[in-house]
Design a protein around this motif. Sequence first.
Motif, short mmCIF file in Angstrom:
data_model
loop_
_atom_site.label_atom_id
_atom_site.label_comp_id
_atom_site.label_asym_id
_atom_site.label_seq_id
_atom_site.Cartn_x
_atom_site.Cartn_y
_atom_site.Cartn_z
N ARG A 35 -24.45 -14.05 -9.89
CA ARG A 35 -23.62 -13.03 -9.27
C ARG A 35 -23.85 -11.63 -9.84
N GLY A 36 -24.10 -11.52 -11.13
CA GLY A 36 -24.39 -10.21 -11.70
C GLY A 36 -23.19 -9.29 -11.79
N PHE A 37 -22.02 -9.84 -12.13
CA PHE A 37 -20.81 -9.04 -12.29
C PHE A 37 -20.32 -9.05 -13.73
N SER A 38 -21.25 -9.19 -14.69
CA SER A 38 -20.89 -9.26 -16.11
C SER A 38 -21.60 -8.15 -16.87
N PRO A 39 -21.08 -6.93 -16.84
CA PRO A 39 -21.74 -5.81 -17.51
C PRO A 39 -21.94 -6.07 -18.99
N GLY A 40 -23.15 -5.78 -19.46
CA GLY A 40 -23.47 -6.04 -20.86
C GLY A 40 -23.56 -7.52 -21.17
N GLY A 41 -23.64 -8.36 -20.12
CA GLY A 41 -23.73 -9.79 -20.32
C GLY A 41 -22.41 -10.47 -20.60
N ILE A 42 -21.29 -9.73 -20.48
CA ILE A 42 -19.98 -10.25 -20.85
C ILE A 42 -19.15 -10.52 -19.58
N PRO A 43 -18.76 -11.77 -19.34
CA PRO A 43 -17.93 -12.05 -18.16
C PRO A 43 -16.57 -11.38 -18.27
N THR A 44 -16.14 -10.77 -17.18
CA THR A 44 -14.91 -9.98 -17.15
C THR A 44 -13.73 -10.82 -16.65
N GLU A 45 -12.57 -10.18 -16.61
CA GLU A 45 -11.39 -10.82 -16.02
C GLU A 45 -11.62 -11.16 -14.55
N ASP A 46 -12.36 -10.30 -13.86
CA ASP A 46 -12.67 -10.58 -12.45
C ASP A 46 -13.51 -11.84 -12.31
N VAL A 47 -14.44 -12.05 -13.23
CA VAL A 47 -15.26 -13.26 -13.21
C VAL A 47 -14.39 -14.49 -13.45
N ALA A 48 -13.48 -14.39 -14.42
CA ALA A 48 -12.58 -15.51 -14.71
C ALA A 48 -11.72 -15.84 -13.49
N SER A 49 -11.22 -14.80 -12.83
CA SER A 49 -10.38 -15.02 -11.64
C SER A 49 -11.19 -15.63 -10.50
N SER A 364 -21.56 -10.91 1.54
CA SER A 364 -20.65 -11.54 0.60
C SER A 364 -21.19 -11.53 -0.83
N LEU A 365 -22.50 -11.30 -0.98
CA LEU A 365 -23.09 -11.22 -2.32
C LEU A 365 -22.57 -10.03 -3.10
N ASN A 366 -22.02 -9.06 -2.38
CA ASN A 366 -21.58 -7.82 -3.04
C ASN A 366 -20.15 -7.89 -3.56
N ASN A 367 -19.50 -9.05 -3.40
CA ASN A 367 -18.10 -9.16 -3.78
C ASN A 367 -17.84 -10.46 -4.54
N LEU A 368 -16.77 -10.44 -5.33
CA LEU A 368 -16.28 -11.66 -5.97
C LEU A 368 -15.03 -12.10 -5.22
N TYR A 369 -15.21 -12.85 -4.15
CA TYR A 369 -14.07 -13.28 -3.33
C TYR A 369 -13.21 -14.27 -4.10
#
Length: 369
Positions: A35-49, A364-369
């Motif tokens: 997905r590539g939504f982890s800046p600096g390689g760190i998964p964010t709260e958005d990734v967890a959700s 849909s690749l551009n979003n974390l649904y």
Amino acid sequence: MKNLTEHTTVQPLFQPFQLGALALSNRIVMAPMTRGFSPGGIPTEDVASYYRRRAEHDVGLIVTEGTGINHPASVSGSSIPLFYGEKALQGWEQVVKEVHTAGGKIAPQLWHVGMTRSPGDEPNTEAMPVGPSGLALTGEKVSEPLTTKEIHDLVSAYAQGAADAKRLGFDAVEIHGAHGYLIDQFIWSHTNHRTDEYGGDLKGRTRFAVEIVEACREAVGPDFPIIFRFSQWKMSDYKAKIAETPEELEEFLTPLVEAGVDIFHTSTRRFWEPEFEGSDLNLAGWTKKISGKPTIIVGSIGLNGEFTSGAGAETTSLDGLMERFQHDEFDMAAVGRSLLMDPAWAEKVRDGRADELQAYSRESLNNLY
């Protein structure tokens, strides 16, 4: 759109699955998708959700997107998640907590991209791509072959990732050995020209994968599930094969079973295609027949176009999938694009809400649904 439950019931997919300590509420797996939504390689709260939402809507097992092992050239991109370093592991610990709170189960996918990385790629621009023979998937020489010591260090990095997965509370770990990435580059004769113990015949080319599984098994103990994902096709060659016959597939699978693989995740582009002439069995079916291990089937499930085509796809029937399930060809079914854009896909399929299912769109690749 054809009703997903028009002819064949899908309810068998929603029966529990048990393998040792791994108890799943159903057979639906979220396939790993970068997905590539982890800046600096760190998964964010958005990734967890993002992962939590799938657990909330009845996905039996979530396999995360590929996560980079502890090696400077393991990933290609500054927003690809890592599976080492304090901050990245803290981020994954939060992902696990959210998924478990929602009643789900989750496994990280341990990944090294190998020679698919280009020189100068982020996050470590000075790190050269590494592979068994230093060859790109197209055959060009890019870097020097890995030394034996470097291979041993990579094996240790995978084992470290597996140990951290268990420590953080994950329910299993998946090793990415598919699609022409590092482990697959050792297995495939086109990219492995070595003449030492890590090259030559199929047994030698499989040695790197076997040593990784053995090291991971030692790191996590006897009861922590290890999933191994492999494919015949490569991102550069959809017709490539590491095994031309069932006998060669057995030669490949047997040492991996002996090393400690619990589940094989067999990646195909189209799950309905037979793997070898003279049989209707696909790769999952052959793998289960040969290895005796549970298999995960994957490849355009519920859609009428494969993901490697780069196009959108319409929803379609699951009749063919259920027919293979009734023939005991697989134990779990991994769904990618449909779950990427709709966290409630499994729930809708379970409840017969086919009219609510959505066609797949590349947007849909551009979003974390």
